[in-house]
Design an enzyme around this catalytic site. Structure first.
Site, short mmCIF file in Angstrom:
data_model
loop_
_atom_site.label_atom_id
_atom_site.label_comp_id
_atom_site.label_asym_id
_atom_site.label_seq_id
_atom_site.Cartn_x
_atom_site.Cartn_y
_atom_site.Cartn_z
N ASP A 1 0.85 13.24 -4.86
CA ASP A 1 -0.07 12.75 -5.88
C ASP A 1 -1.39 13.48 -5.98
O ASP A 1 -1.95 13.59 -7.07
CB ASP A 1 -0.31 11.25 -5.68
CG ASP A 1 0.94 10.42 -5.95
OD1 ASP A 1 1.50 10.59 -7.03
OD2 ASP A 1 1.34 9.63 -5.09
N TYR B 1 1.85 2.99 -9.25
CA TYR B 1 1.30 2.60 -7.96
C TYR B 1 -0.22 2.61 -7.97
O TYR B 1 -0.83 3.44 -8.62
CB TYR B 1 1.76 3.56 -6.87
CG TYR B 1 2.75 2.94 -5.93
CD1 TYR B 1 4.11 3.17 -6.09
CD2 TYR B 1 2.34 2.11 -4.91
CE1 TYR B 1 5.03 2.58 -5.23
CE2 TYR B 1 3.25 1.51 -4.06
CZ TYR B 1 4.59 1.75 -4.22
OH TYR B 1 5.50 1.16 -3.38
#
Lengths: 731, 731
Positions: A374, A462
């Site tokens: 990420d 998320y």
């Protein structure tokens, strides 16, 4: 034949019309003004409004606290590590726009514009009042398909091109990359047809850009992304309504559809009912007001100050804090006061979340590539949205903004991206009561108050809540909370009684037609420890069983601590073992306490989950920085990103694992400690439709750093200092 | 020769006079009225006074909050699990004093008088309003040197003697045992002489009763204890001033000195300077007031109620709470509300800290035996002193007392032994923001508020802060904080540069002449899980790497969850492994969720340290319940204490390890889960002279217990509900 072609033609027309309609109706998704899209909070209205209030409780809006809005146009740097200011960003853009490399290109984008931090010795020597070292920007630009790392001297306008070697991979995507890729499939008639065939109104379509990883030939030399889509009909939580099996491969540079895989036509789209998590979408008569209002109150105000926008001073701590588009939060120059001498002592030169690795555990066509990194792929800081006052952080919080650059170099402000607050949850700093055995009249207790620095990054579904918590006893806790929404898979099953025992669902049936796929999360921290000075050593203090000799003792065994100084990097590649435990110290071999122990800090592991993937599996090659839980490398300004500088579609030849295998000397050197927090996540129904936070943390903790307990002299709480409070008047 | 005898005689006389003087001067240590000694807080002044205020800040005393003082004389039981009341204790004492066994004895002591909990089915069937099952006391009495377990029917006066078999060991010491043993050496002239020879004024002597463990013949059939002493000259923290090498073996029954080992004459007593931790002993001009006042405030008051003195109701939780002399805190009948049906669902029938094991890692004469089992030897609840309001627990805390019996059966009140409070430290229950990628206007965040039940046991030097934390998402966190004071060893060394590299110090040089000896802490929890009903199964959900077949996927590997139901106890003897991880579920095999998953809770390990001692080492035989981190046994009312019922000097034949090795069936049975929190502690200078708290915890957490996120509907914080506070007026 002719009729079929006509039908096709009509369908295409229909699709195009629909697409146009959709684009017009959803114009905010692709606004012409990029700044407006990006500049969450300062200009665009949606980031600061709360739709739950808008829809059902508009009267509450005026009661919401509003952190001070800062405009940053007058910001100037005060510290060598201060991030680029709005004005500096604009200068960089001007300098670059007239620079030959970019000027002569047919297309370019700036994937990263951040401060090029001055060399460490310069920063260490710098004192308040001194002139700042030359201000430079480090720029990653993609020019006509080639990545360049540029150093831009903001004062002189000089631009230097840095050599990066022939490493694979691409820079972090720009927000514009992600946005344009997301909507690119809609230009493809086959795609639109398939959506309609699944019974989905194009207006209800929500798509996500999913980094494609690297799995061999097809990904080479082409910047690719995979798009998967969802239906947002009937819910804001479209993540729970996957159009399973539909994957569109897009060329990120041309926005062209490379391939459409459409393998889930028999899989129904899960229902919308009970998926929306917004307060406004709940039935208010079912409201579950479980607890009375509760608040952390500081009648005399907070005890910390933020000097010159970035220097946080609290209790016995001082550190530099800034937002970063890739790392999220960067803590620098963390120093703690020695209670004996009053001196501020160096603990950590720089600490941040260097990379994440989130492999999903499903090898099938629409899932195998989901192995997110990420920070390097999406930008952990770019995805950190404004925090919600009173809920993300308590009332006593201070908020700090990020200033980042869009793909064309235009700066924008990410408001309230970081908060800083003092926390007291009732914990105890230290205590002792004497028991009736000794009969002494002693009950001494000190409450524990800490300082928390928080960011919450929403990488699509998320949410990562990243906390740095400073304790007065010298401990720093790094905590990551996982919340947000699962990435789920559609399935024909509605009950486990339909599933053959042999069948592998790759996860848990969470609701009718919804599987929560098993996955791991790894967050790898860069911790440039400088214990008093930069030259440190890494010591494994191994705890071993010793057997006594016959007749030596009534005991057969005891545990002994055996110190081993790591000479080279391979000595410091640590896999944690419950039955062969060690403490892991970073010490200053040149400095000893009064009684002769080397001063140090130790990393106290927590949140231990190890990656179990095959070491030769392509995702694990790229995420090889998770092969050990602890690593130590010699300080090297170019080794900051555990997955490599260019993580996107990288092949793993520039990771921490590769650097460490050079096996360089690390004894009595300026060293960097790397720690990986891990989570195995087998979803459960409680994670549906949104997950209660799961947290893990590790600590860095003084070990013979102080001569004795550094909070011995703090006073206890007494009633007269505590606030007098009353309930706020009802509306 | 004659002269020498005279000298000896004079010395003896001198010693006896000194001893008499000392006894007179220190009379409160051996008061005639036992109740006064034991009844901390209700009658004796010292337990409630704060000497820091008395000495330097008397004016603050009136500002200290005073939790309601309860006298308990009118207490009546309302629930089958309610502890014995004052009146019931008195009835038991009366019944027993006229019972043949005790009446005819020459000496007896009651080592434990607690409620004999009714059989589990009776408790499960009982509803509020029903008559209580017969009230009985379970009494452990030592009569003329023999241990008896008696069941006393309080209503009928009937006394039944229970068969305990011929297991080794003795009951938990009484406080009178510990006190009398502590001062027993002073009756011995040799002891007094040796103290004087070390240059210590007898008035400055402080001694500790140290359980002697079991190491073979010498400990057999005789109840023994070892006494070690310290100088309290110049400091309240006598623990830092050991009279090293002096160990007096005392017969606990006769108080006779069995043996004096005196091997540390060459070891100086460490200095008193900088050891006192009391606020009153600090130099106020050096005060380190690091943070402004901070407080958890609830303008509308706490959200929990305590019904009938013991039934705690908070948010979606309800449980029975009581103090216990051995376990400390017992949580029973923990139930959580199902947000779907509104029903209160069983989670845990009973949970408590069953035993501790604290082996020190020094095999030498004065240290090898230090292998404490604090619950069974000293009474974890007996050692829990009144909590300090505002410091041990926040201002919003509710306090609960313990009512225990002295050795003669007289009840006494341990005031404010447990506190209950709501905690909010700024954490997040769940959150989600939409990122610019999807462009939706969503930022939904819910703060996390929890309910904490706390006790702090001071087992001589160490302080164990034991928390049960209930979360609205169904999670229960069990946390242990270690603070207090190290058990240290005297040494001739003042600096590490005097120590040969080969030499084993068994610990860390903390200050001049002071070594902090390495030790472990294990806290083993009894968790009688009843997931909806009593019959449950234990499932290991093993996370394994699967290799893909050639051509199956671009991935080489992924992780798969493989469920294994434990059939028998040996299947559930778990050693945690980082590279072979599992989840550990307790499920109800008869109850499934809507989509067909078995309802369950999982234990989420944390604080993992494993005992590395030789399995055949006598301490490890006794502490064999730490041989695994997790065990599961079938419910058996007599198997509650992991180290055995009679832990003192036990030989290890009645431990959890022995029970579990019977390998009984545990599938779809009423089962008990055991979890051990572990700590390796290599002391460091920061632990001197008092330790900043170190905490570890594990969780029991719903896993497909609820149909979905149970806190989906809770509202966010809004400003109008939060308190309006101002600083209290200065004194």
């Amino acid at each position: 034949m002719e009729g079929k072609r006509l039908l096709r033609f009509l369908f295409l027309i229909f699709s195009v019309v629909l697409l146009l309609l959709f684009t017009l109706l959803n114009l905010p998704y692709e606004p012409s003004d990029k700044a407006e899209l990006l500049d969450c909070a300062t200009y665009s209205p949606w980031c600061t409004s709360k739709n739950r209030f808008q829809s059902k409780m508009p009267q509450l809006l005026q009661n919401s606290p509003k952190p001070t809005r800062r405009h940053h146009s007058a910001d100037v740097p005060h510290h060598p590590l201060d991030p680029l200011t709005l004005q500096e960003f604009n200068k960089v853009r001007t300098i670059l726009s007239s620079h030959a490399l970019l000027k002569s290109s047919s297309s370019y984008a700036l994937h990263s514009v951040v401060l090029e931090e001055p060399d460490k010795p310069l920063v260490l020597r710098w004192r308040k009042g001194n002139p700042l070292p030359p201000r430079k920007a480090s720029v990653i630009a993609r020019v006509d398909g080639v990545s360049h790392v540029l150093s831009v001297n903001i004062d002189t306008g000089e631009v230097t091109q840095l050599e990066t070697g022939s490493i694979s991979g691409f820079p972090t995507m720009t927000i514009e990359d992600m946005n344009s890729a997301t909507w690119a499939p809609l230009a493809n008639a086959d795609f639109n047809r398939t959506i309609l065939e699944r019974g989905i109104n194009l207006a209800d379509l929500a798509c996500l850009p999913i980094s494609s990883g690297w799995f061999g030939k097809i990904e080479e030399k082409r910047r690719l992304i995979k798009i998967q889509c969802y239906s947002m009909e009937g819910t804001a939580n479209f993540y729970m309504r996957p159009i399973e099996g539909l994957t569109v491969l897009i060329d990120l540079d041309t926005r062209e559809v490379v391939e459409i895989a459409d393998k889930g036509k028999n899989i129904p789209i899960p229902k919308a009912a009970d998926t929306d998590y917004r307060y406004s979408a709940q039935n208010i008569h079912q409201e579950l007001n479980l607890v009375n209002p509760i608040s952390i109150e500081q009648p005399k105000g907070p005890s910390f100050t933020v000097e010159d926008d970035h220097l946080v001073k609290w209790a016995n701590w001082e550190f530099h804090l800034k937002a970063d588009p890739r790392a999220g939060v960067i803590i620098s120059r963390a120093k703690v006061r020695d209670p004996g001498t009053g001196e501020m002592r160096n603990v950590m030169y720089k600490g941040f979340t260097s990379e994440l690795f989130v492999p999903y555990m499903d090898p099938t066509d629409a899932w195998y590539f989901k192995t997110y990194m990420d920070a390097g792929e999406y930008g952990f800081g770019l995805q950190a949205m404004p925090l919600d006052p009173l809920n993300d952080c308590p009332r006593n919080a201070y908020y700090m903004d990020g200033v980042f650059a869009a793909g064309d170099g235009t700066p924008y402000v990410r408001s309230n991206m970081i908060c800083v607050f003092e926390s007291y949850g009732g914990d105890i700093g230290w205590r002792h009561s004497e028991s009736p055995i000794t009969g002494m009249e002693i009950r001494e207790v000190r409450p524990k108050v800490t300082l928390v620095v928080r960011m919450a990054a929403s990488v699509a579904n998320y949410d990562y809540i990243v906390d740095w918590e400073f304790q007065t006893d010298g401990l720093i806790r790094s905590k990551v909370g996982l919340s947000g929404i699962l990435m789920v898979k559609g399935t024909p099953y509605v009950n486990m009684n339909q599933v053959n025992q042999q069948e592998n669902l790759y996860g848990t049936l969470l609701s009718e037609n919804v599987i929560g796929v098993i996955h791991d999360h790894y967050i790898t921290y860069y911790l440039d420890m400088d214990i008093d000075d930069s030259d440190n050593s890494f010591v494994k203090v191994n705890i071993r069983r010793e057997q006594t000799s016959p007749g030596e003792s009534p005991r057969k065994s005891y545990l002994k601590a055996v110190r081993n100084v790591a000479k080279t990097e391979k000595d410091a590649q640590i896999k944690l073992k419950l039955y062969d435990p060690s403490e892991f110290h970073v010490i200053n071999p040149s400095k000893k306490t009064r009684v002769g122990n080397p001063v140090g800090y130790k990393v106290v592991p927590g949140g231990t989950a190890a990656s179990l993937l095959d070491l030769q599996d392509p995702p694990q090659l790229r995420g090889a920085f998770t092969n050990n839980q602890i690593w130590v490398t010699p300080y090297n300004q170019s080794e900051q990103w555990a997955g490599g500088l260019f993580v996107y579609q990288s092949q793993g030849e520039d990771t921490l694992a590769v650097w460490s295998d050079r096996n360089r000397a690390i004894e009595n050197k300026d060293i960097v400690l790397w720690y990986t927090l891990g989570f195995h996540h087998i979803p459960c129904q409680e994670d549906f439709p949104i997950m209660p936070t799961v947290s893990s943390s590790f600590d860095i903790k003084p070990v013979n750093f102080f001569e004795n307990n550094p909070i011995l002299r703090i006073p206890p709480n007494v009633e007269k200092d505590l606030p007098v409070c009353k309930a706020a008047a009802s509306a």
